[in-house]
Scaffold this motif. Structure first.
Motif, PDB file in Angstrom:
ATOM      1  N   LYS A  93     105.720  57.757 -18.183  1.00 33.76           N
ATOM      2  CA  LYS A  93     105.071  56.537 -17.687  1.00 33.76           C
ATOM      3  C   LYS A  93     104.981  56.535 -16.158  1.00 33.76           C
ATOM      4  O   LYS A  93     103.928  56.289 -15.578  1.00 33.76           O
ATOM      5  N   ARG A  94     106.108  56.859 -15.515  1.00 30.21           N
ATOM      6  CA  ARG A  94     106.130  56.797 -14.045  1.00 30.21           C
ATOM      7  C   ARG A  94     105.239  57.855 -13.399  1.00 30.21           C
ATOM      8  O   ARG A  94     104.600  57.588 -12.384  1.00 30.21           O
ATOM      9  N   ALA A  95     105.193  59.055 -13.967  1.00 34.85           N
ATOM     10  CA  ALA A  95     104.345  60.119 -13.395  1.00 34.85           C
ATOM     11  C   ALA A  95     102.882  59.657 -13.419  1.00 34.85           C
ATOM     12  O   ALA A  95     102.145  59.817 -12.438  1.00 34.85           O
ATOM     13  N   GLY A  96     102.483  59.069 -14.545  1.00 34.63           N
ATOM     14  CA  GLY A  96     101.112  58.563 -14.656  1.00 34.63           C
ATOM     15  C   GLY A  96     100.860  57.400 -13.707  1.00 34.63           C
ATOM     16  O   GLY A  96      99.825  57.334 -13.042  1.00 34.63           O
ATOM     17  N   ASP A  97     101.844  56.498 -13.626  1.00 35.27           N
ATOM     18  CA  ASP A  97     101.699  55.320 -12.753  1.00 35.27           C
ATOM     19  C   ASP A  97     101.509  55.722 -11.295  1.00 35.27           C
ATOM     20  O   ASP A  97     100.747  55.091 -10.564  1.00 35.27           O
ATOM     21  N   ILE A  98     102.218  56.760 -10.872  1.00 37.60           N
ATOM     22  CA  ILE A  98     102.123  57.215  -9.469  1.00 37.60           C
ATOM     23  C   ILE A  98     100.678  57.628  -9.162  1.00 37.60           C
ATOM     24  O   ILE A  98     100.085  57.200  -8.177  1.00 37.60           O
ATOM     25  N   LEU A  99     100.101  58.454 -10.031  1.00 35.03           N
ATOM     26  CA  LEU A  99      98.725  58.902  -9.774  1.00 35.03           C
ATOM     27  C   LEU A  99      97.724  57.752  -9.921  1.00 35.03           C
ATOM     28  O   LEU A  99      96.742  57.669  -9.185  1.00 35.03           O
ATOM     29  N   GLU A 100      97.991  56.876 -10.871  1.00 36.09           N
ATOM     30  CA  GLU A 100      97.108  55.721 -11.079  1.00 36.09           C
ATOM     31  C   GLU A 100      97.085  54.841  -9.822  1.00 36.09           C
ATOM     32  O   GLU A 100      96.028  54.433  -9.339  1.00 36.09           O
ATOM     33  N   GLU A 101      98.268  54.608  -9.295  1.00 35.68           N
ATOM     34  CA  GLU A 101      98.416  53.787  -8.080  1.00 35.68           C
ATOM     35  C   GLU A 101      97.667  54.401  -6.903  1.00 35.68           C
ATOM     36  O   GLU A 101      97.155  53.701  -6.036  1.00 35.68           O
ATOM     37  N   LEU A 102      97.604  55.722  -6.899  1.00 33.65           N
ATOM     38  CA  LEU A 102      96.932  56.424  -5.800  1.00 33.65           C
ATOM     39  C   LEU A 102      95.427  56.564  -6.033  1.00 33.65           C
ATOM     40  O   LEU A 102      94.726  57.175  -5.235  1.00 33.65           O
ATOM     41  N   GLY A 103      94.959  56.043  -7.160  1.00 28.06           N
ATOM     42  CA  GLY A 103      93.525  56.026  -7.412  1.00 28.06           C
ATOM     43  C   GLY A 103      92.952  57.274  -8.074  1.00 28.06           C
ATOM     44  O   GLY A 103      91.738  57.505  -8.037  1.00 28.06           O
ATOM     45  N   TYR A 104      93.814  58.073  -8.707  1.00 27.41           N
ATOM     46  CA  TYR A 104      93.316  59.270  -9.393  1.00 27.41           C
ATOM     47  C   TYR A 104      92.526  58.883 -10.646  1.00 27.41           C
ATOM     48  O   TYR A 104      92.786  57.834 -11.247  1.00 27.41           O
ATOM     49  N   PRO A 105      91.593  59.744 -11.069  1.00 20.50           N
ATOM     50  CA  PRO A 105      90.837  59.464 -12.289  1.00 20.50           C
ATOM     51  C   PRO A 105      91.751  59.409 -13.524  1.00 20.50           C
ATOM     52  O   PRO A 105      92.800  60.055 -13.533  1.00 20.50           O
ATOM     53  N   ARG A 138     100.923  62.043 -17.489  1.00 14.86           N
ATOM     54  CA  ARG A 138     101.746  61.403 -18.529  1.00 14.86           C
ATOM     55  C   ARG A 138     102.183  62.431 -19.574  1.00 14.86           C
ATOM     56  O   ARG A 138     103.323  62.408 -20.052  1.00 14.86           O
ATOM     57  N   ILE A 139     101.292  63.331 -19.927  1.00 19.49           N
ATOM     58  CA  ILE A 139     101.627  64.373 -20.910  1.00 19.49           C
ATOM     59  C   ILE A 139     102.677  65.328 -20.312  1.00 19.49           C
ATOM     60  O   ILE A 139     103.661  65.681 -20.971  1.00 19.49           O
ATOM     61  N   ALA A 140     102.487  65.719 -19.050  1.00 19.46           N
ATOM     62  CA  ALA A 140     103.457  66.605 -18.387  1.00 19.46           C
ATOM     63  C   ALA A 140     104.839  65.938 -18.369  1.00 19.46           C
ATOM     64  O   ALA A 140     105.853  66.588 -18.624  1.00 19.46           O
ATOM     65  N   GLY A 141     104.859  64.639 -18.092  1.00 19.93           N
ATOM     66  CA  GLY A 141     106.126  63.908 -18.076  1.00 19.93           C
ATOM     67  C   GLY A 141     106.808  63.909 -19.427  1.00 19.93           C
ATOM     68  O   GLY A 141     108.015  64.114 -19.534  1.00 19.93           O
ATOM     69  N   TYR A 142     106.020  63.712 -20.462  1.00 21.43           N
ATOM     70  CA  TYR A 142     106.605  63.652 -21.809  1.00 21.43           C
ATOM     71  C   TYR A 142     107.162  65.014 -22.242  1.00 21.43           C
ATOM     72  O   TYR A 142     108.174  65.091 -22.933  1.00 21.43           O
ATOM     73  N   LEU A 143     106.512  66.085 -21.805  1.00 16.15           N
ATOM     74  CA  LEU A 143     106.916  67.428 -22.255  1.00 16.15           C
ATOM     75  C   LEU A 143     107.849  68.157 -21.277  1.00 16.15           C
ATOM     76  O   LEU A 143     108.322  69.260 -21.581  1.00 16.15           O
ATOM     77  N   HIS A 144     108.132  67.567 -20.115  1.00 16.18           N
ATOM     78  CA  HIS A 144     108.748  68.357 -19.039  1.00 16.18           C
ATOM     79  C   HIS A 144     110.116  68.942 -19.354  1.00 16.18           C
ATOM     80  O   HIS A 144     110.470  69.976 -18.792  1.00 16.18           O
TER      81      HIS A 144
END
Ligand SMILES: [Fe+2]
Ligand SMILES: [Fe+2]
Length: 147
Positions: A42-54, A62-68
């Motif tokens: 969740k947090r990995a995705g939120d960081i990029l979302e906050e920065l305006g990534y597509p 989010r997938i990388a975070g779940y599988l890391h």
């Protein structure tokens, strides 16, 4: 496009996350892998979302975070590297594009500070998200005596 939900519902992913948990339990961790990887995802995705990534890029984070930490099902040592290869193969079987699964492999393979560093946007978000989860249950408690 492969989504986080697809990955979460994958039988192989589920079995490997359980395998990782089993090894952490034997090593004395009281950590629950699902809790940790869900937060990191969740947090990995939120960081990029906050920065305006597509949103496609956000989903990859989010997938990388779940599988890391999936490499812990082999061995805690070098789990970043083994996990990167496992994740690559599972995502390949699921039909993810080679470009996307390479990004995820790279981020997972560099999330451990002993051998890796931030090598991409997804990689940086993953490292920050992983570091941000300092839960007291993640401490190895072998030195605690119960009286
Ligand atoms: Fe890790
Ligand atoms: Fe982790």
């Amino acid at each position: 496009m492969i989504t986080l939900e697809d990955v979460k519902n994958n039988e192989e992913v589920h079995a490997l996350v359980q395998g990782a948990q089993k090894q952490l339990n034997s090593l004395g961790y009281t950590e629950h892998s699902i809790r940790h990887v869900s937060i990191v995802s969740k947090r990995a995705g939120d960081i990029l979302e906050e920065l305006g990534y597509p949103k496609e890029r956000v989903e990859l984070a989010r997938i990388a975070g779940y599988l890391h930490d999936i490499g812990n099902c082999i061995n805690r040592k070098d789990h970043a590297h083994s996990g990167a290869i496992i994740a690559y193969n599972i995502l390949k079987d699921m039909g993810m594009s080679v470009a996307d699964r390479t990004e995820i492999m790279m981020a997972i393979g560099n999330h451990d500070e002993e051998t890796g560093t931030a090598v991409s946007d997804i990689s940086a978000a993953l490292i920050l998200a992983d570091k941000s989860d300092v839960h007291r249950d993640r401490v190895v408690n072998q030195n605690i005596r119960y009286v």
